[in-house]
Design a protein around this motif. Structure first.
Motif, PDB file in Angstrom:
ATOM      1  N   ALA A 150       0.741  -1.209   0.093  1.00  0.00           N
ATOM      2  CA  ALA A 150       0.192   0.015  -0.016  1.00  0.00           C
ATOM      3  C   ALA A 150       0.843   1.337   0.122  1.00  0.00           C
ATOM      4  CB  ALA A 150      -0.843   0.097   1.151  1.00  0.00           C
ATOM      5  N   GLU A 151       2.085   1.098   0.553  1.00  0.00           N
ATOM      6  CA  GLU A 151       2.957   2.297   0.605  1.00  0.00           C
ATOM      7  C   GLU A 151       3.798   2.641  -0.648  1.00  0.00           C
ATOM      8  OE1 GLU A 151       5.474   1.786   3.975  1.00  0.00           O
ATOM      9  OE2 GLU A 151       3.861   0.653   5.068  1.00  0.00           O
ATOM     10  N   VAL A 152       3.415   1.729  -1.697  1.00  0.00           N
ATOM     11  CA  VAL A 152       4.230   2.118  -2.928  1.00  0.00           C
ATOM     12  C   VAL A 152       3.372   2.072  -4.040  1.00  0.00           C
ATOM     13  CG1 VAL A 152       6.530   1.535  -1.965  1.00  0.00           C
ATOM     14  CG2 VAL A 152       5.101  -0.284  -3.178  1.00  0.00           C
ATOM     15  N   THR A 153       1.892   1.802  -3.732  1.00  0.00           N
ATOM     16  CA  THR A 153       1.304   1.633  -5.011  1.00  0.00           C
ATOM     17  C   THR A 153       0.159   2.922  -4.952  1.00  0.00           C
ATOM     18  OG1 THR A 153       1.037  -0.672  -4.592  1.00  0.00           O
ATOM     19  CG2 THR A 153      -0.841  -0.113  -5.760  1.00  0.00           C
ATOM     20  N   PRO A 154       0.249   3.690  -6.032  1.00  0.00           N
ATOM     21  CA  PRO A 154      -0.596   4.794  -6.191  1.00  0.00           C
ATOM     22  C   PRO A 154      -2.003   4.399  -6.228  1.00  0.00           C
ATOM     23  CG  PRO A 154       1.063   4.944  -7.718  1.00  0.00           C
ATOM     24  CD  PRO A 154       1.095   3.388  -7.211  1.00  0.00           C
TER      25      PRO A 154
END
Length: 825
Positions: free
Chosen positions: A398-402
């Motif tokens: 979730a922290e690297v998925t726009p």
């Protein structure tokens, strides 16, 4: 008053008697599942009698008339000793742990269901050759023969754990064994986590140049500058999500942080470099510790000859070992066999994703996870052309998925045409290095460095499928990339010839410690991530210090505890601290620091369990890295839970301005690296003083560096844990050849030894019967068996047991012979 005392005594006596009866009953029930190793049993599925001859270390020597009969015997022996372990590994790869353990393991099941490895394993059964299919079927029949015996004879449900967790056991199938190989790939692959961490670090760091410090390439390699992750997806506010707190890990989880993905040693000497005139080989694969351990020793008598070495229960092959003519060992190759792709969803229809040819619907299916004592959960599984879709709750995605995007994984293990099992079978039958290399052609995943020796030749070949990438790939696989761009997508697999190989090197010595083996430019590179940059230096020195080697010198190298890292870093970090400053009075922090520095100044870097210096050094390096990165990375610093020697060296040598890490951004003064080193040492000494006292000279590294062979299910149960967990004071450390990987982090048990050589073997082909081996716990998975931990003290002391293919010696040392005969039709 006397009457009261009488009744109290009667009640106490009754309670004691009841406790004795309960314990006796429990022992009776639990002990029913202890195998009888000296028995004769009529079973279905055999063509002719099979003998399982066990020596005093409980190593089965299995003699069958045909190869399938021998594999039948191995299946039976595995199920006798490791039934619970086999069933738990099968449930893990199937994504069915929650049926037994409830919601605690739901997240593990969700990940494995999305990988869908078990379906791929079932499909891969059809691509195995006939000999492998026959072996898999016979092995399954052997496991099921043991299950039938347990049911027919009421043998305590087969394992003590079954009384606490009554998990129904389905018959074993050939697909189960293939699935366990894929589970190994889960445990030995780390590029997915590394890509995510690379992207998170890119987002968290204000100075992009510092990314090469905190996630450095192995020394000696080079790469063109990469774009920052935010520049690929500029619409999202990344700074907030890049600082999330870490999620807890379950002991049952097969997923490990990148530093634990796998580490091993394997090395070999040609006859010209051997005192005996024969080839030499040593192998010690490293995995996470558990009780029982993952390895199980066995000898199989096949038509091609006997083979002996390390097996994994559930997998009917000797994965590391030797025959009369060939020895083989494995180390993690760290091949980049995983890529994350960010897929763009169709804003008008989220069931579609962007491809080079426009939007396309996901392939979908539904999967139901049954949960003990709770309602089932239904997952919708989705796949793009690049692989399974993983939700943001997994791997910190979730922290690297726009927003408006999802992540997909390409991975060589996600193959329905996986012939790895056939390759492993062919390797056991190989009679020469050339035949062993040819067998490696069939391996798909996990990728390994395969070290081979025959009577005359030594070789190392990387096996496993290597993805073919486009030279224009925007991230070169170091971090997630856009899945709709054709230049980012995989273009099949490279030819086997592209896998690195080293055959009969001129110097007569070769080996691997998970270090970088080739330095080829992208896209023919192997990896940007390697498991070792340190141990290889010590190994090279030990190999070059002798003109010729012996079995004993190879054992000495396996057990070497001198840290090249400590010897190279300490003079650099302490250069301005040693023998400086004013004399300090006793019982002051300054005096404690001076005593610590004096000890370290006179230390040779040996990580011996009885010495105080390793503990001081390890605590200092941990505190040092934390002080260097905490202010720059915030909570993300938790992910860097082991000191990285290359990072620390870059900082203290000020490589490309890396000394900038030493200045604390939140403070007004400009701190130097000497300031940070001194403060970190004080931090370490405070921690040591609170936990072990201020008498530095009496510290023992082994008190902190205890090997934790813990039962994954019962290891946390009060009282019972004292019976099922195996704890040992051990030498070694994160960067020694006798590797004892520490738990890491900032907890009180940060230096526990949790990952290391569960198997060690050393073979001398001038005198094969002098070969030796050992595993870290014992052969049995039954905690009431004397073979549960009988090899653990030998392992701890660096001792071995003989390894012979001589049938006469096996029978002479037999402590039990199990005879399996075909049941009457």
């Amino acid at each position: 008053m006397s009457q009261v005392m009488k009744w109290l005594l009667r009640l106490a006596g009754g309670a004691v008697l009841l406790a004795v009866l309960v314990l006796s009953g429990a022992y009776f029930l639990l002990s029913r599942s202890l195998p009888d190793y000296d028995a004769r049993l009529s079973v279905s599925g055999l063509n002719a009698p099979v003998e399982i001859v066990r020596n005093n270390a409980n190593v089965p020597h299995i003699f069958g008339t045909t190869d399938p009969d021998t594999f039948f015997g191995l299946g039976y022996a595995h199920a006798q000793d490791r039934l619970w372990q086999m069933m738990m590994m099968r449930r893990t790869v199937q994504g069915r742990l929650s049926e037994v353990f409830g919601a605690r393991t739901l997240n593990i099941d969700k990940v494995l269901r999305r990988f869908d490895l078990y379906t791929l394993a079932r499909q891969s059964v059809e691509v195995q050759d006939e000999a492998t299919l026959a072996a898999l079927r016979a092995y399954s029949a052997g496991v099921n023969a043991r299950l039938a015996e347990i049911n027919a004879s009421a043998l305590g449900r087969g394992a003590p754990e079954q009384f606490l967790f009554n998990a129904p056991i389905a018959p074993w199938q050939p697909a189960d064994s293939i699935a366990l190989v894929k589970l190994m790939a889960v445990q030995l692959s780390s590029h997915l986590e590394n890509e995510v961490l690379f992207a998170r670090s890119s987002l968290a760091l204000e100075d992009a140049a510092r990314l090469d410090d905190i996630m450095p390439l192995a020394p000696g390699s080079g790469i063109a500058a990469l774009p920052g992750y935010a520049s690929l997806f500029p619409t999202e506010s990344w700074r907030r999500v890049a600082r999330a707190e870490p999620a807890p890990k379950d002991p049952l989880s097969p997923f490990h942080k990148r530093a634990f993905a796998g580490a091993s040693n394997a090395f070999a000497a040609a006859p010209a470099r051997s005192a005996s005139g024969g080839t030499l080989m040593a192998n010690d694969p490293h995995l996470g510790f558990s009780a029982p351990g993952i390895w199980y020793l066995a000898r199989l008598e096949l038509r091609s000859g006997g083979v002996i070495g390390g097996t994994i229960p559930g997998i009917p092959v000797v994965l590391t070992g030797r025959s009369a003519r060939l020895g083989w060992g494995v180390t993690s190759s760290y091949m980049d066999d995983q890529d994350l792709f960010i897929e763009e969803l169709n804003p008008a229809n989220p069931s579609e994703y962007r491809t080079p040819d426009g939007f396309k619907p996901f392939r979908t299916s539904r999967s139901i996870i049954q949960i003990k004592d709770e309602a089932p959960v239904t997952l919708t599984l989705r796949w793009s052309d690049n692989g399974p879709i993983l939700p943001g709750t997994h791997y910190d995605l979730a922290e690297v998925t726009p927003a408006g995007h999802v992540a997909a994984l390409s991975w060589t293990a996600l193959s329905a045409q996986d012939t790895t099992m056939t390759g492993a079978m062919a390797l056991m039958r190989a009679q020469s290095v050339d035949q062993g290399i040819e067998a490696g052609r069939l391996f798909v995943a996990p990728s390994q460095n395969l070290t081979l020796v025959d009577q005359e030749v030594i070789a190392l070949k990387t096996i496993g499928a290597m993805p073919r990438r486009d030279a224009r790939h925007e991230s070169q696989g170091r971090m997630p990339s856009r899945g709709w761009l054709p230049e980012n997508r995989w273009q099949g697999m490279l030819a086997y010839a592209a896998n690195p190989e080293f055959i009969a090197p001129q110097g007569g010595i070769l080996g691997n410690t998970n270090n970088k083996v080739v330095d080829r430019p992208f896209p023919l590179h192997m990896s940007f991530l390697w498991g070792d940059t340190q141990r290889v230096h010590r190994w090279r020195r030990l190999m070059q210090n002798r003109e010729v080697h012996t079995r004993d010198s190879f054992i000495e190298a396996q057990l070497d505890t001198v840290s090249f890292t400590a010897r190279s870093l300490l003079p650099l970090i302490g250069a301005d601290l040693w023998f400086t400053g004013e004399a300090a009075t006793e019982d002051t922090p300054e005096r404690l620091r001076q005593r610590a520095l004096t000890l370290l100044a006179e230390w040779n870097g040996e990580m011996n369990e009885h010495l105080p210096e390793p503990l001081i050094y390890a605590a200092w390096m941990r505190a040092l890295q934390d002080r260097l990165i905490r202010d720059d990375l915030g909570p993300l610093a938790h992910e860097f839970d082991h000191p990285d020697p290359v990072f620390i060296e870059r900082v203290f040598r000020d490589a490309d301005g890396a000394s900038a890490w030493c200045d604390v951004k939140q403070s007004s003064p400009i701190e130097t690296c000497t300031d940070i080193a001194r403060m970190a040492l004080d931090d370490a000494l405070i921690w040591i003083s609170e936990r072990y006292g201020t008498s530095l000279e009496s510290l023992r590294w082994g008190d902190a560096h205890q090997a934790t062979h813990d039962h994954q299910v019962l290891g946390e149960v009060p009282l019972l844990r004292y019976f099922v967990n195996i704890r040992q004071s051990t030498s070694g450390g994160d960067n020694t050849l006798l590797r004892g990987r520490t738990r890491g982090g900032d907890g009180p048990d940060a230096f526990q030894n949790v990952h290391g050589a569960g198997y060690r073997g050393v073979y001398d082909f001038a005198d094969p019967d002098s070969s030796v081996f050992v595993i870290a716990t014992g052969q049995s998975g039954h905690f009431l068996s004397r073979h549960y931990d009988d090899l653990s003290q030998l392992w701890r002391r660096g001792e071995y047991i003989p390894m012979s293919l001589d049938e006469g010696l096996a029978r002479a040392a037999a402590v039990g012979i199990t005879t399996l005969t075909p049941a009457a039709p």
